[in-house]
Design an enzyme around this catalytic site. Structure first.
Site, PDB file in Angstrom:
ATOM      1  N   LYS A   1     -37.289  33.676 -26.859  1.00  0.00           N
ATOM      2  CA  LYS A   1     -38.168  34.976 -27.165  1.00  0.00           C
ATOM      3  C   LYS A   1     -39.655  34.456 -27.139  1.00  0.00           C
ATOM      4  O   LYS A   1     -39.894  33.422 -27.741  1.00  0.00           O
ATOM      5  CB  LYS A   1     -37.709  35.427 -28.662  1.00  0.00           C
ATOM      6  CG  LYS A   1     -36.372  36.069 -28.722  1.00  0.00           C
ATOM      7  CD  LYS A   1     -36.092  36.563 -30.065  1.00  0.00           C
ATOM      8  CE  LYS A   1     -34.394  36.751 -30.127  1.00  0.00           C
ATOM      9  NZ  LYS A   1     -34.436  37.189 -31.786  1.00  0.00           N
TER      10      LYS A   1
ATOM     11  N   HIS B   1     -32.020  36.034 -36.905  1.00  0.00           N
ATOM     12  CA  HIS B   1     -31.089  36.415 -35.972  1.00  0.00           C
ATOM     13  C   HIS B   1     -30.987  35.335 -34.772  1.00  0.00           C
ATOM     14  O   HIS B   1     -32.116  34.891 -34.386  1.00  0.00           O
ATOM     15  CB  HIS B   1     -31.182  37.772 -35.364  1.00  0.00           C
ATOM     16  CG  HIS B   1     -31.291  38.964 -36.351  1.00  0.00           C
ATOM     17  ND1 HIS B   1     -32.053  39.924 -36.130  1.00  0.00           N
ATOM     18  CD2 HIS B   1     -30.510  39.133 -37.501  1.00  0.00           C
ATOM     19  CE1 HIS B   1     -31.879  40.733 -37.026  1.00  0.00           C
ATOM     20  NE2 HIS B   1     -30.989  40.346 -37.972  1.00  0.00           N
TER      21      HIS B   1
ATOM     22  N   ASN C   1     -38.427  44.015 -25.350  1.00  0.00           N
ATOM     23  CA  ASN C   1     -37.874  44.866 -26.415  1.00  0.00           C
ATOM     24  C   ASN C   1     -39.136  45.353 -27.473  1.00  0.00           C
ATOM     25  O   ASN C   1     -40.159  44.582 -27.389  1.00  0.00           O
ATOM     26  CB  ASN C   1     -36.804  44.305 -27.197  1.00  0.00           C
ATOM     27  CG  ASN C   1     -35.690  43.915 -26.376  1.00  0.00           C
ATOM     28  OD1 ASN C   1     -35.336  44.721 -25.466  1.00  0.00           O
ATOM     29  ND2 ASN C   1     -35.303  42.570 -26.471  1.00  0.00           N
TER      30      ASN C   1
ATOM     31  N   GLU D   1     -23.528  37.778 -31.075  1.00  0.00           N
ATOM     32  CA  GLU D   1     -24.633  37.731 -32.295  1.00  0.00           C
ATOM     33  C   GLU D   1     -24.306  36.916 -33.523  1.00  0.00           C
ATOM     34  O   GLU D   1     -23.296  36.790 -34.078  1.00  0.00           O
ATOM     35  CB  GLU D   1     -24.998  39.068 -32.372  1.00  0.00           C
ATOM     36  CG  GLU D   1     -26.079  39.367 -33.578  1.00  0.00           C
ATOM     37  CD  GLU D   1     -26.403  40.856 -33.608  1.00  0.00           C
ATOM     38  OE1 GLU D   1     -27.594  41.320 -33.790  1.00  0.00           O
ATOM     39  OE2 GLU D   1     -25.516  41.634 -33.406  1.00  0.00           O
TER      40      GLU D   1
ATOM     41  N   LYS E   1     -26.325  44.197 -42.004  1.00  0.00           N
ATOM     42  CA  LYS E   1     -26.281  42.975 -41.448  1.00  0.00           C
ATOM     43  C   LYS E   1     -27.063  41.777 -41.819  1.00  0.00           C
ATOM     44  O   LYS E   1     -26.557  40.801 -42.008  1.00  0.00           O
ATOM     45  CB  LYS E   1     -26.588  43.179 -39.930  1.00  0.00           C
ATOM     46  CG  LYS E   1     -26.202  42.061 -39.110  1.00  0.00           C
ATOM     47  CD  LYS E   1     -26.682  42.090 -37.600  1.00  0.00           C
ATOM     48  CE  LYS E   1     -28.047  42.432 -37.503  1.00  0.00           C
ATOM     49  NZ  LYS E   1     -28.643  42.587 -35.876  1.00  0.00           N
ATOM     50  N   ASP E   2     -28.440  42.316 -42.308  1.00  0.00           N
ATOM     51  CA  ASP E   2     -29.170  41.169 -42.965  1.00  0.00           C
ATOM     52  C   ASP E   2     -28.926  40.667 -44.292  1.00  0.00           C
ATOM     53  O   ASP E   2     -29.318  39.776 -44.685  1.00  0.00           O
ATOM     54  CB  ASP E   2     -30.698  41.629 -42.501  1.00  0.00           C
ATOM     55  CG  ASP E   2     -31.072  41.468 -41.069  1.00  0.00           C
ATOM     56  OD1 ASP E   2     -30.355  41.112 -40.313  1.00  0.00           O
ATOM     57  OD2 ASP E   2     -31.749  42.249 -40.784  1.00  0.00           O
TER      58      ASP E   2
ATOM     59  N   HIS F   1     -34.238  33.563 -35.684  1.00  0.00           N
ATOM     60  CA  HIS F   1     -35.724  34.292 -35.594  1.00  0.00           C
ATOM     61  C   HIS F   1     -35.639  35.436 -36.649  1.00  0.00           C
ATOM     62  O   HIS F   1     -34.452  36.143 -36.617  1.00  0.00           O
ATOM     63  CB  HIS F   1     -36.048  34.714 -34.311  1.00  0.00           C
ATOM     64  CG  HIS F   1     -37.401  35.537 -34.174  1.00  0.00           C
ATOM     65  ND1 HIS F   1     -37.296  36.792 -34.137  1.00  0.00           N
ATOM     66  CD2 HIS F   1     -38.586  35.171 -34.149  1.00  0.00           C
ATOM     67  CE1 HIS F   1     -38.341  37.239 -34.102  1.00  0.00           C
ATOM     68  NE2 HIS F   1     -39.447  36.255 -34.230  1.00  0.00           N
TER      69      HIS F   1
ATOM     70  N   TYR G   1     -41.387  41.928 -27.720  1.00  0.00           N
ATOM     71  CA  TYR G   1     -40.725  40.604 -27.515  1.00  0.00           C
ATOM     72  C   TYR G   1     -40.104  40.643 -26.261  1.00  0.00           C
ATOM     73  O   TYR G   1     -39.497  41.545 -25.806  1.00  0.00           O
ATOM     74  CB  TYR G   1     -40.015  40.063 -28.599  1.00  0.00           C
ATOM     75  CG  TYR G   1     -38.770  40.732 -28.943  1.00  0.00           C
ATOM     76  CD1 TYR G   1     -37.468  40.460 -28.603  1.00  0.00           C
ATOM     77  CD2 TYR G   1     -38.877  41.954 -29.892  1.00  0.00           C
ATOM     78  CE1 TYR G   1     -36.375  41.090 -28.861  1.00  0.00           C
ATOM     79  CE2 TYR G   1     -37.716  42.419 -30.334  1.00  0.00           C
ATOM     80  CZ  TYR G   1     -36.544  41.977 -30.062  1.00  0.00           C
ATOM     81  OH  TYR G   1     -35.517  42.868 -30.504  1.00  0.00           O
TER      82      TYR G   1
END
Length: 182
Positions: A71, A61, A48, A142, A168-169, A118, A131
């Site tokens: 990862k 996440h 990604n 998630e 979301k964060d 992470h 990554y």
């Protein structure tokens, strides 16, 4: 390549051998046999890449259950502060984190095993972050821990008023409320 396990077991900084001359440079960014010799068997299935501006903070996440992911992360343009938080509740380093500056210049990589949340924040004007992952993205599995969790206490190396966060964060859970690994 130089492999250095961090104080939290299972988290590794990997520094490739870089060969430079007047044309530029060459390096091996991943070599399976060498990786497995130090870190262990990990079957990466997908690569990604993201591009972000200064102050963008992505994280913290992780995916739960059968969709947990390991990862291997690096920066190919710019610089970020990359963070791995141990969320294995039976771990002696539960709630502790490793933070490493990854830059296009230092070419360091960070291996984040399953059982860790992470995230990263962009320190340069822009950054291209890439990554490898060992499992597919599964939206239903998630999870996110709030970047500012006071029990973790991450020093992101940038002022809070510079941060750019997704919805979301901004709404991640506290560590005490999060779905954890055994």
């Amino acid at each position: 390549m130089k492999f250095t396990e961090q104080y939290i077991r299972g988290v590794w900084v990997i520094e490739p051998s870089v060969f430079s001359d007047d044309r530029g440079y060459f390096m091996e960014s991943f070599k399976q046999a060498e990786f497995e010799k130090f870190v262990g068997k990990t079957d990466f299935i997908q690569d990604n890449e993201s591009k972000s501006s200064r102050g963008v903070l992505r994280g913290l996440h992780y995916q739960t259950g059968e969709f947990a992911q390991a990862k291997l992360v690096r920066v190919i343009q710019g610089s970020v502060l990359d963070v791995a938080v141990d969320i294995r509740k039976s771990s002696p380093t539960f709630g502790q984190y490793v933070a490493v500056e990854l830059t296009a210049e230092n070419k360091k990589q960070l291996f984040v095993p399953r059982g860790f949340a992470h995230g990263f924040v962009v320190l340069s004007n822009t950054a291209i972050f890439t990554y490898k992952v060992d499992n597919v993205y599964a939206p239903g599995y998630e999870a996110s821990i709030i970047w500012s969790d006071p029990t973790i206490g991450i020093d992101w190396g940038i002022s809070e008023d510079e941060l750019i966060l997704s919805g979301k964060d901004k709404t991640g859970k506290l560590l005490t409320e999060a779905i954890l690994f055994e």
